[in-house]
Design a protein around this motif. Structure first.
Motif, mmCIF file in Angstrom:
data_model
loop_
_atom_site.group_PDB
_atom_site.id
_atom_site.type_symbol
_atom_site.label_atom_id
_atom_site.label_comp_id
_atom_site.label_asym_id
_atom_site.label_seq_id
_atom_site.Cartn_x
_atom_site.Cartn_y
_atom_site.Cartn_z
ATOM 1 N N THR A 97 90.251 67.969 91.366
ATOM 2 C CA THR A 97 91.607 68.303 91.824
ATOM 3 C C THR A 97 92.356 67.031 92.198
ATOM 4 O O THR A 97 93.526 66.853 91.840
ATOM 5 C CB THR A 97 91.551 69.251 93.036
ATOM 6 N N PHE A 98 91.689 66.128 92.915
ATOM 7 C CA PHE A 98 92.319 64.874 93.319
ATOM 8 C C PHE A 98 92.665 64.025 92.099
ATOM 9 O O PHE A 98 93.753 63.457 92.008
ATOM 10 C CB PHE A 98 91.392 64.100 94.253
ATOM 11 N N LEU A 99 91.752 63.955 91.153
ATOM 12 C CA LEU A 99 91.985 63.133 89.965
ATOM 13 C C LEU A 99 93.128 63.674 89.114
ATOM 14 O O LEU A 99 93.762 62.917 88.371
ATOM 15 C CB LEU A 99 90.704 63.056 89.122
ATOM 16 N N ARG A 100 93.394 64.970 89.224
ATOM 17 C CA ARG A 100 94.469 65.572 88.429
ATOM 18 C C ARG A 100 95.837 65.455 89.101
ATOM 19 O O ARG A 100 96.853 65.837 88.509
ATOM 20 C CB ARG A 100 94.164 67.034 88.135
ATOM 21 N N LEU A 101 95.879 64.946 90.324
ATOM 22 C CA LEU A 101 97.161 64.813 91.021
ATOM 23 C C LEU A 101 98.072 63.842 90.274
ATOM 24 O O LEU A 101 97.597 62.889 89.641
ATOM 25 C CB LEU A 101 96.950 64.266 92.435
ATOM 26 N N PRO A 102 99.381 64.058 90.345
ATOM 27 C CA PRO A 102 100.302 63.055 89.789
ATOM 28 C C PRO A 102 100.051 61.700 90.466
ATOM 29 O O PRO A 102 99.701 61.651 91.648
ATOM 30 C CB PRO A 102 101.687 63.608 90.142
ATOM 31 N N GLU A 103 100.222 60.638 89.726
ATOM 32 C CA GLU A 103 99.929 59.288 90.229
ATOM 33 C C GLU A 103 100.643 58.994 91.549
ATOM 34 O O GLU A 103 100.059 58.442 92.490
ATOM 35 C CB GLU A 103 100.316 58.243 89.180
ATOM 36 N N GLU A 104 101.917 59.365 91.653
ATOM 37 C CA GLU A 104 102.686 59.071 92.872
ATOM 38 C C GLU A 104 102.094 59.780 94.078
ATOM 39 O O GLU A 104 101.957 59.185 95.155
ATOM 40 C CB GLU A 104 104.155 59.494 92.668
#
Length: 202
Positions: free
Chosen positions: A5-12
């Motif tokens: 889930t964290f890795l899929r977050l938008p970069e910003e």
């Protein structure tokens, strides 16, 4: 470590969360680090934290992995510059890590903030096993093994681990006591000579 889930977050959003985490970790003792403060700074619900990490130990391990990757890129640059000499690379890295330029590096500044606030905390327990050896992964193409007694990766790993232990200790001491930086560099150079030439007379 982190979740998918964290890795899929938008970069910003991911960067905002990590900046908030660094701000908290670099400004307090580890025992006083507050998940509530991190999520408040990041502007996310507390429940979101546990969708990203199991606890603050997992989060801190992730932050240290960021530092390791950052250092690895610097180490690669040094090795490419000096022709793959792992002995000279330790002194070059010491000079860079203790330079004014590095003092202004945001990631290293944050890492040093944590170290200054947590003297005596065993950071090794947050690192994966054999971190020095892991640092080597992806660096073999820029390391010159030809001058070693046994020019193999296995032997090179052993030598590298000894060198990194000396470098890590010297950098830590110099960053905590910058007024003694020249002394710590001389001690590092002496340790490198012992690893390079041995300690027994012929």
């Amino acid at each position: 470590m982190c979740t998918e889930t964290f890795l899929r977050l938008p970069e910003e959003k991911r960067r905002r969360f990590l900046d908030a985490a660094w701000e908290e970790f670099s400004g307090a003792r580890f025992t006083d680090v507050s998940i509530n403060q991190i999520v408040r700074r990041a502007g996310i619900p507390r429940g979101s934290f546990y969708q990203y990490f199991s606890n603050k130990e997992d989060l801190f391990a992730y932050l240290l992995e960021e530092v390791r990757n950052h250092v690895k890129e610097e180490y690669r640059r040094v090795l490419k510059t000096n022709g793959g000499d792992i002995f000279q690379a330790q002194l070059d890295c010491f000079d860079h890590m203790t330079s004014q330029e590095m003092a202004l590096d945001p990631m290293m500044e944050r890492c040093m903030g944590f170290i200054r606030n947590n003297q005596g905390v065993d950071i090794q327990k947050f690192l994966p096993t054999r971190p020095a050896q892991r640092l080597l992964d992806g660096l073999w193409d820029v390391i010159d093994l030809s001058g070693l007694r046994e020019p193999t990766q296995e032997y090179g790993r052993t030598v590298f681990c000894l060198l990194m232990a000396a470098l890590g200790s010297a950098c830590m001491d110099a960053m905590l006591c910058p007024e003694d930086q020249a002394l710590h560099r001389r001690e590092l150079a002496a340790k490198l000579e012992i690893v390079k030439h041995g300690s027994l007379g012929t």
